[in-house]
Design an enzyme around this catalytic site. Structure first.
Site, PDB file in Angstrom:
ATOM      1  N   GLU A  29     -61.613  34.466 104.081  1.00 26.43           N
ATOM      2  CA  GLU A  29     -61.453  34.123 102.673  1.00 26.43           C
ATOM      3  C   GLU A  29     -59.959  34.166 102.378  1.00 26.43           C
ATOM      4  O   GLU A  29     -59.320  35.210 102.514  1.00 26.43           O
ATOM      5  CB  GLU A  29     -62.201  35.108 101.778  1.00 26.43           C
ATOM      6  CG  GLU A  29     -62.093  34.754 100.306  1.00 26.43           C
ATOM      7  CD  GLU A  29     -62.601  35.854  99.390  1.00 26.43           C
ATOM      8  OE1 GLU A  29     -63.097  35.527  98.292  1.00 26.43           O
ATOM      9  OE2 GLU A  29     -62.487  37.041  99.762  1.00 26.43           O
ATOM     10  N   ASP A  56     -62.884  39.270 104.035  1.00 20.06           N
ATOM     11  CA  ASP A  56     -62.602  39.263 102.609  1.00 20.06           C
ATOM     12  C   ASP A  56     -61.093  39.240 102.350  1.00 20.06           C
ATOM     13  O   ASP A  56     -60.343  40.016 102.955  1.00 20.06           O
ATOM     14  CB  ASP A  56     -63.230  40.513 101.983  1.00 20.06           C
ATOM     15  CG  ASP A  56     -63.174  40.538 100.486  1.00 20.06           C
ATOM     16  OD1 ASP A  56     -63.858  39.709  99.857  1.00 20.06           O
ATOM     17  OD2 ASP A  56     -62.458  41.393  99.934  1.00 20.06           O
ATOM     18  N   ASP A 106     -69.628  41.171 106.639  1.00 10.32           N
ATOM     19  CA  ASP A 106     -68.485  41.060 105.737  1.00 10.32           C
ATOM     20  C   ASP A 106     -67.462  42.115 106.118  1.00 10.32           C
ATOM     21  O   ASP A 106     -67.784  43.301 106.216  1.00 10.32           O
ATOM     22  CB  ASP A 106     -68.932  41.268 104.288  1.00 10.32           C
ATOM     23  CG  ASP A 106     -68.236  40.325 103.324  1.00 10.32           C
ATOM     24  OD1 ASP A 106     -67.021  40.127 103.493  1.00 10.32           O
ATOM     25  OD2 ASP A 106     -68.902  39.798 102.424  1.00 10.32           O
ATOM     26  N   HIS A 135     -70.999  34.821  95.986  1.00 15.12           N
ATOM     27  CA  HIS A 135     -71.190  35.957  95.078  1.00 15.12           C
ATOM     28  C   HIS A 135     -70.088  36.079  94.027  1.00 15.12           C
ATOM     29  O   HIS A 135     -70.220  36.875  93.096  1.00 15.12           O
ATOM     30  CB  HIS A 135     -71.259  37.255  95.894  1.00 15.12           C
ATOM     31  CG  HIS A 135     -69.975  37.577  96.610  1.00 15.12           C
ATOM     32  ND1 HIS A 135     -69.529  36.861  97.689  1.00 15.12           N
ATOM     33  CD2 HIS A 135     -69.036  38.528  96.382  1.00 15.12           C
ATOM     34  CE1 HIS A 135     -68.384  37.348  98.100  1.00 15.12           C
ATOM     35  NE2 HIS A 135     -68.054  38.367  97.320  1.00 15.12           N
ATOM     36  N   ASP A 136     -69.017  35.295  94.164  1.00 12.52           N
ATOM     37  CA  ASP A 136     -67.921  35.329  93.199  1.00 12.52           C
ATOM     38  C   ASP A 136     -67.900  34.108  92.277  1.00 12.52           C
ATOM     39  O   ASP A 136     -66.997  33.990  91.451  1.00 12.52           O
ATOM     40  CB  ASP A 136     -66.572  35.396  93.924  1.00 12.52           C
ATOM     41  CG  ASP A 136     -66.318  36.761  94.556  1.00 12.52           C
ATOM     42  OD1 ASP A 136     -66.834  37.759  94.027  1.00 12.52           O
ATOM     43  OD2 ASP A 136     -65.614  36.813  95.581  1.00 12.52           O
TER      44      ASP A 136
END
Length: 575
Positions: free
Chosen positions: A276, A217, A109, A349-350
């Site tokens: 993302e 991210d 990440d 995870h969100d």
């Protein structure tokens, strides 16, 4: 081009990731090896057999860098250090070696829109106005006519993703710094070439160590409008929507193309880059993922996971309309058919757990978990499985705010209640949509704490782990886990899954999700009833039991040329 027309796509050459499946590990909640209640790298290594058995090709590892954990590791204080809560570099190197030994890849990440306020770069930047790193972050004086600290003195009216303003006053220098997320996550100033070169050097360092790429991210936020204008008023206290001014900024493509040149070009090996990208359209995604532009391999988009947001936003959910969901997914299939590539996901995870969100986590738990997986995985794109999704893990029954850990949820709760909202109403929204739903520990077995830890878990284990767990599913051929195995095997085995044309069938049906994939002489039809009432559907062609390659029911029947669909049933035909 209409959504009902076949979508022609190029079939050669096909990058390796067109037939790959990625599995996201949120290490804090995956497996704890030392009993401190927090998952770690050694715990992940000890569970790699589970991922090998599932058949995934790539592991996306959420942040394990040094961090004060204001946002569970997405606030990084040292990009080239492993946080002690997760282990050591010896643990990381052993994990990487074991992943590669199993024929899988490891993607890190990459969080470079912002750092922690405890990162040495920011410590230097805030030390004085004339520090050489002052311009590495976004600093601004108070708004004209205001003194520092006065209400409304913030340089812009932007509202943070985590509630409140995006600006925090630094008392020592009398200026404000920008943070689109938590106040402990100051935004890097990508306009400064020194910042970009420092980031690229760090990325090369990880690739040299052997990692196989990056999930980036909120990468489309790194280029901001340097004027930082106010946004339209949307929030309490006059806060405004700054999103048009910091998303898809004027230099975003320049920065990503520079990153590709500086970091990835000329490297041997099959690397993967995933961005993302909040709020992007399929037209914008084509630009990011067009191979000729040398930016990203694929992006995460959020259109389909925003359809159940009600008038009050994310924490005011409404039932999703399947017709809208199908139309959204079909737009992306069509839009990226000839140029670019899709990522396919329900969970991360969100996001809350999909079986609780779009499925039925009670009476039709197994059926809805497998039906939702089927309609997603066999579209064109690279599927992403989030830890526990392959088991059908559900949302958690949070009793109260004391059970929550996520900074976004806690901020929302306290700000909403302070503004007069009913606490129980706020909790209902958080129970349905809060990020903690995806962060409860993986349910390995029926033992105390689900086999996740011998200690006290950092967040409570879902009590349904006594029956919903990996150990209970391994040897059950009808389990959610084994259905995911078969879906992944189909992508590996049948080129039509990765490379076939796509055509949505029955786009206006409010319960049936059906589509066709074709490649050369191969035709695949996916049909599912995403509802709790039996249905029938008419499909093109002569389909017989011999064509069935995957189903989540024991038998399939036809009535007068129409396929009979039991509640939450899903079937895949190939000929």
């Amino acid at each position: 081009m209409t959504l009902e027309q076949p979508i022609a796509i190029a079939v050669t050459p096909a990058p390796w990731w067109t037939s790959a499946v990625v599995y996201q590990v949120y290490p804090r909640s995956f497996a704890d090896s030392n009993g401190d209640g927090v998952g770690d790298l050694a715990g992940l290594t000890s569970r790699l057999d589970h991922l090998e058995r599932l058949g995934v090709d790539v592991i996306w590892l959420s942040p394990v860098y040094a961090s004060p954990h204001a946002d569970n590791g997405y606030d990084i204080s040292d990009y080239q250090a492993i946080d002690p809560v997760y282990g050591t570099f010896d643990d990381f190197d052993e994990l990487l070696a074991q992943v590669h030994a199993r024929g899988m890849k490891l993607v890190m990440d990459l969080v470079v829109n912002h750092t922690s306020d405890e990162h040495p770069w920011f410590v230097e930047s805030r030390s004085s106005k004339d520090n050489p790193k002052r311009d590495w972050y976004w600093w601004r004086p108070p708004r004209d006519g205001f003194e520092a600290g006065q209400p409304g003195a913030e340089p812009t009216n932007w509202q943070s993703f985590f509630s409140g303003p995006t600006w925090t006053l630094d008392e020592a220098t009398g200026e404000y710094y920008l943070h689109l997320f938590d106040r402990k996550q100051p935004d890097l100033n990508w306009e400064n070439p020194e910042v970009r070169q420092a980031v690229y050097a760090m990325m090369r360092w990880w690739l040299d160590r052997g990692v196989d790429g990056f999930r980036m991210d909120v990468i489309n936020l790194i280029s901001k409008n340097p004027a930082l204008p106010d946004g339209a008023t949307i929030g309490v206290g006059g806060l405004g929507d700054g999103f048009p001014h910091y998303s898809m900024g004027p230099r975003i493509h320049e920065f990503l193309q520079e990153m590709h040149r500086e970091v990835f070009e000329g490297r041997a090996g099959d690397l993967l880059t995933v961005g993302e990208t909040l709020g992007v359209t399929w037209e914008q995604a084509r630009l990011f993922t067009d191979p000729a532009r040398r930016e990203l391999d694929m992006v995460f988009q959020f259109e389909h996971v925003s359809l159940d947001h009600g008038p009050g936003g994310k924490f005011d959910p409404k039932p999703v309309d399947l017709r809208e969901l199908k139309a959204s997914l079909a737009r992306w299939q069509a839009g990226l058919a000839e140029v670019g590539w899709n990522s396919l996901y329900w969970n991360n995870h969100d996001q809350p757990r999909v079986v609780s969100r779009f499925g039925d986590d009670d009476r039709y738990w197994r059926e809805s978990a497998t039906a939702l997986a089927t309609v997603l995985h066999l579209q064109r794109g690279t599927p992403f499985v989030y830890q526990g999704e392959e088991l059908g893990m559900t949302n958690a029954p949070f009793a109260g705010v004391h059970d929550l850990r996520d900074v976004e949820s806690l901020n929302h709760y306290h700000q909403s209640v302070a503004a007069g909202a009913d606490p129980e109403s706020v909790l209902r929204g958080l129970r349905a949509m809060g990020r903690d739903n995806g962060r409860t520990p993986v349910q390995w077995d029926a033992a105390p704490n689900a086999g996740f830890t011998d200690g006290e878990p950092w967040i409570a284990v879902n009590p349904n782990h006594t029956w919903l767990n990996a150990q209970a599913q391994y040897d059950d051929p009808r389990s959610v886990f084994n259905h995911y195995r078969r879906l992944i095997a189909l992508r590996h085995r049948l080129p039509v899954v990765a490379l076939g044309d796509f055509r949505m069938l029955l786009p206006d049906d409010p319960f049936v999700f059906a589509y066709e994939r074709t490649l050369d002489d191969t035709r695949m039809v996916v049909v599912a009833n995403l509802g709790d009432t039996p249905r029938t559907a008419a499909l093109d062609g002569e389909w017989t039991a011999g064509d069935l390659v995957l189903s989540n029911t024991d038998e399939v029947s036809f009535v007068s040329g129409r396929i009979a669909l039991e509640p939450w049933s899903a079937h895949v035909f190939v000929r």
